[in-house]
Design a protein around this motif. Structure first.
Motif, PDB file in Angstrom:
ATOM      1  N   LEU A 149     -20.897 -29.032  -3.474  1.00 54.89           N
ATOM      2  CA  LEU A 149     -20.318 -27.542  -3.155  1.00 54.89           C
ATOM      3  C   LEU A 149     -21.432 -27.620  -3.174  1.00 54.89           C
ATOM      4  N   GLY A 150     -21.205 -25.737  -3.065  1.00 56.80           N
ATOM      5  CA  GLY A 150     -22.807 -24.826  -2.439  1.00 56.80           C
ATOM      6  C   GLY A 150     -23.298 -24.975  -3.798  1.00 56.80           C
ATOM      7  N   ALA A 151     -22.332 -24.568  -5.199  1.00 56.67           N
ATOM      8  CA  ALA A 151     -23.044 -24.167  -5.972  1.00 56.67           C
ATOM      9  C   ALA A 151     -21.873 -24.365  -6.664  1.00 56.67           C
ATOM     10  N   PRO A 152     -22.820 -24.453  -8.193  1.00 56.97           N
ATOM     11  CA  PRO A 152     -20.814 -24.278  -9.596  1.00 56.97           C
ATOM     12  C   PRO A 152     -20.643 -23.313  -9.734  1.00 56.97           C
ATOM     13  N   GLY A 153     -19.221 -23.332  -9.326  1.00 61.83           N
ATOM     14  CA  GLY A 153     -18.273 -22.047  -9.504  1.00 61.83           C
ATOM     15  C   GLY A 153     -18.093 -21.388  -8.205  1.00 61.83           C
ATOM     16  N   ALA A 154     -18.368 -22.513  -6.994  1.00 63.40           N
ATOM     17  CA  ALA A 154     -18.424 -22.242  -6.082  1.00 63.40           C
ATOM     18  C   ALA A 154     -16.608 -21.980  -5.279  1.00 63.40           C
ATOM     19  N   LYS A 155     -16.195 -22.639  -5.956  1.00 65.38           N
ATOM     20  CA  LYS A 155     -14.591 -22.792  -5.739  1.00 65.38           C
ATOM     21  C   LYS A 155     -13.700 -23.221  -6.791  1.00 65.38           C
ATOM     22  N   SER A 156     -12.852 -22.485  -6.882  1.00 68.64           N
ATOM     23  CA  SER A 156     -12.040 -23.618  -7.955  1.00 68.64           C
ATOM     24  C   SER A 156     -11.185 -24.415  -7.719  1.00 68.64           C
ATOM     25  N   VAL A 157     -10.299 -25.081  -8.435  1.00 73.16           N
ATOM     26  CA  VAL A 157     -10.020 -26.023  -8.232  1.00 73.16           C
ATOM     27  C   VAL A 157      -8.173 -25.612  -7.531  1.00 73.16           C
ATOM     28  N   GLU A 158      -8.251 -24.205  -8.126  1.00 70.84           N
ATOM     29  CA  GLU A 158      -7.496 -23.653  -7.169  1.00 70.84           C
ATOM     30  C   GLU A 158      -7.363 -23.706  -5.795  1.00 70.84           C
TER      31      GLU A 158
END
Lengths: 347, 347, 347, 347
Positions: free
Chosen positions: A249-258
């Motif tokens: 992904l672009g960055a840590p925390g960019a997208k949550s699993v939800e």
């Protein structure tokens, strides 16, 4: 009733077509060919079919096949590409389960399969039979190239991420594993129970023939080149493919699993055979054993910047014969799930 | 003869210690404890040991264990950390096969194991028992924390790359798979043959307890923080761990597979139990079944910028009881391979 | 050091000889032949042997083999009977693991194997290598015919009953099952993992080639003709033979299970590799996996007039290569258990 | 639509009922009980059922069950016998898959199950649900006791011989083997994959609870007492029962295998779920995996006086849940094969 022919009926995808078609109310298998077993009843070779078919293997014969409405090729590569041109000319539609028409670039095909393509003029016509991507084109096709087993499991797992542009397409990783039936019903020492049982290994890690097919399909949905590091493994069991997919992904925390889960459920909301599991539930090959389903799950370990997608299918069903029938249903205007109602055999 | 005690002898690492020690010429098992099976002969529970041991399980008892020269803990976590302090005080050396002393940071340990550590004062003394990294410190140790099975396979595969600074330490990927014996001899529905056989799945993908141990060990050799995306899988078989490791090289073509192979063979040239396979040969778990070996192989698919390392061990031998005996040999000044000459059981 | 040759080293009994001989302190394998693999290192084909042998397969060559003290034939039938005469003439002793010299009656051999015997003149000299019956004759033999796997498990179970004249010799029943390694390392569809795994079947129920060998051996100890109904089955696993034997006692209550157990323990009291289990404990193939042991148990269900004997061996060890080494040890005057100290691999 | 309840839905026969009933056009599962899993969706526990049932487990509750037309008990013994009386009183019909109503003699039941029977007054009413013997009585029954898995395979194999009076009823031998799913979905060490996989053993050889059921059923068709020596074995696989049956014919040559084959085909000519294989073809458990079929074969080895019958079923289908549905169909006047059209999953 649709009149069905099967070329190469003595392999595992052949007997699986017969198993599934025995329960298909609109299709009747009228011819099944095998040079080696010509004259032998199919239920003598495959006793699970006793009482279901009053049919013997025939010599491969174009006349016989041309009399069918639709012919499945359940053959190794290099068979379909020689016979299909004449069948199409005579109006018989074809679903090819082999690799012959999967790669659009004939030169690339030759690189991987080590011989020239016998009917490259058909490569543009052939539709890649992944209904979740190409349903409309399949509906109008006379020749469908049914995807490989690994490519089905892997593409279905990466597609939503690539379509949404969420991950680095140049560094996709696919660590996948297949049951031994994926190697076919060939007499090879490497596939003996005594060689495979109780053990696990990677194989073809330097380059498996499914790689160009995977990259072609993912490039189509990505809109640009992709690179996949693909390592297949051999499982000590008969049926099932499981793919563990990694993407940045672009960055840590960019997208949550939800959020990612929402993306996947939306993408596959109307797909009858793709099942996105609830967050926290991981797929197992046994839950799709004998069924035409792909089960998917998502994880973002430690909420870092790598998303993991887990994908499970039965290699002989959604990875081959079930998907072939799904394609047939679409081509013939039948309900897409006709004859594909089997429930996974658990345990 | 070294007098050996085993705490928790009814699990798979316990019986494996007994199997291996039966052929160790310098060690004698004089006590083996089990609360549940106290009084029962070990060969009644494990009939493969008939004729090898004239020994029954005893109640756990500090007096008994303190009379041993060295005690193995083949217990779940949370047992050793309560008993070890007194044993050490009384001069008995300890090899702990459980997780209790593997993580140096007591708070991190508590985060993953969900309880306070009972003897944090020993964490500094405990030596992490991966001989390929810590041989000198093991030789002088009175308490060795034997590595987990996944951590052994994964660290041995990544170490040469990280020591040489060749790969991005922040994006390591480990897709690993274990036979069911890794889950222990516990009565759990999830580990029944009917649940596991003929199927494959990932588990604990969101966070497995071996992750902090892996990252701690790799950070030590890397000289800085590392991040590993670790996805374990359950194999439908008894013994064996296979890890498929992915790491990013600086650039495509940065290192050829031959160069990397040279790096690995040099790194492990004097290691008796790490075997770097020739280029093109991939490890299988069956070739190390029952043996204390780790087999490694390297691939650079498509000569791109991702290196793949394949690592196979027997989870109960090099991943547990064999490595424990290797540590014992080092601690006691015995030849490191004493009692560890078993050849892999193939087929 | 005894100089050992192995003919036919690429099969499962060949690699098993190599595994066991790697740990035999008095024997050195100096030649191993294979037409198909000549020139290839043995550890390239069998990587479990890496570090144990610096040896490559050779073309079969009488000169080479005649330079050995003892040659094992780990070949299909019809190889040894052509080569053995010259080897014996030149003073090399032979242990034949194939069927060529097991049947004393050349006509009977031909009936079952479908061809004339090539060296019938040696049939009288050949000693049937079941040490529990023929130890004295083996000690003086120059040619030992190593028993088949089923015959070993079945004879050891029936012998005490027949020697004591306790059961009806005309109605013996043997329902036995073998792991797939018994079928050898041959490329056959029937032995693929996908054909064998997750299934069970009887085979050759109308007549298996081990039947005349079993009946010959049992007639010898019975002192009169015997008839065995022998049904072999194929197990979905690699190693192990289990025989379930049924015999009719004179009358209900004629013998208690304790009396029969006493008979068996007395019969095998001095046998290093036959283990009569306590009453109530039943053998499992896994407790003898990789070991040269036969485990036996007795039951008299419902205290009626049928005795059931259960017999378990590893088909590749006590059923083949282990027993072959046991015979070699006896022939050479070595301790009978030299190199045969392996403990069963459980789990 | 017939309204169906299932008591004890979390075991393997429960999930198998759900799998089969998902494809039954005349039945709807409206209640499924489990004390342990009450409130949990069935497809959370058994993800193969996703998309098939919108149903959660309920607490066992008589009101709920009495609202069903028919209730299946998929429970261990000792549950049905306490609940069935009230259900029958309230007009709900019952198919009990457990052992509670299989033995007509309450004292004999107590001997084998170690407790008094809770509703012995129903034993006369209960019909033993082997349709091949009791079809007419099943049609009128309100309580059917579904046969055990071993008893189904074994009785179907012996019945034609005993009905025809061709064999000695006092010396029948049944050497049978079951996949591990026969032991149920219980957390027991003995059924772990690590205990069962790669091994084979007999168990309960001194007396298995299915013995009195087998002898009762065979005595019924024999017209006099029978005695069976029954030895069950545990197979390293999930599904399938295979029975190898031995019986003594009057004299050598008394009956040819062709005559016996004719007897069997005549006996089962109109049976939809019993398939007598052609002479020379032997059954495999995989050819009936997931299907409600019993495949039978006959051999007369060496044309002596012992006939061997081989019988294969899927223990969870014809040996349990499939046969239960077959009974339901008969009880309700539906076509007997309704919902039972599954083809065996081969490979």
């Amino acid at each position: 009733m649709v009149r069905i022919g099967i070329v190469g009926g003595t392999g595992y995808t052949g007997v699986e077509l017969l198993r599934l078609l025995a329960q298909h109310e609109d299709a009747e298998v009228v011819a099944i060919t095998s040079r080696a077993e010509a004259g032998r009843r199919v239920d003598a070779l495959f006793p699970n079919l006793r009482g279901r078919y009053d049919l013997a293997f025939s010599e491969p014969d174009v006349e016989l096949l041309a009399g069918c409405d639709l012919v499945f090729f359940a053959t190794p590569h290099n068979v379909a590409m020689n016979l299909v041109p004449e069948l199409l000319e005579r109006g018989t539609r074809v679903v090819d389960l082999s690799a012959d028409y999967r790669i659009r670039d004939a030169a690339l095909w030759s690189d991987w399969y080590g011989e020239p393509h016998a009917s490259p003029q058909l490569l543009d016509d052939a539709v890649y039979g992944l209904p979740e991507v190409n349903r409309q084109r399949i509906a109008g096709a006379r020749l469908v190239a049914c995807p490989g087993c690994y490519p089905t499991a892997i593409q279905l797992g990466f597609i939503p991420l690539l379509e949404a542009g969420l991950v680095d397409p140049a560094h996709l990783i696919a660590s996948a594993a297949s049951g031994a039936s994926g190697a076919g019903r060939q007499a090879k020492v490497d596939n003996l129970l005594s060689e495979v049982s109780g053990s696990f290994k990677a194989y073809a890690a330097a380059g498996h023939r499914h790689l160009p097919e995977i990259e072609q399909g993912l490039a189509d949905v990505s809109g640009g080149p992709v690179a996949v590091t693909f390592v297949p493994h051999l499982l000590p069991m008969v049926r099932g493919i499981h793919a563990t997919l990694f993407a940045r992904l672009g960055a840590p925390g960019a997208k949550s699993v939800e959020e990612l889960h929402g993306l996947f459920t939306a993408r596959y909301a109307s797909e009858p055979f793709v099942d996105v599991l609830p967050v926290g539930m991981l797929p197992q090959t046994r839950t799709v054993k004998g069924a035409n389903h792909c089960q998917l799950s998502l994880v973002v370990p430690q909420e870092r910047d790598t998303v993991v997608v887990l994908s499970a299918i039965d290699n002989l069903v959604k990875g081959a014969s079930g998907q072939a029938i799904q394609n047939m249903n679409i081509m013939l205007g039948l309900p897409e799930d006709r004859g594909l109602g089997q429930v996974g055999l658990l345990p």
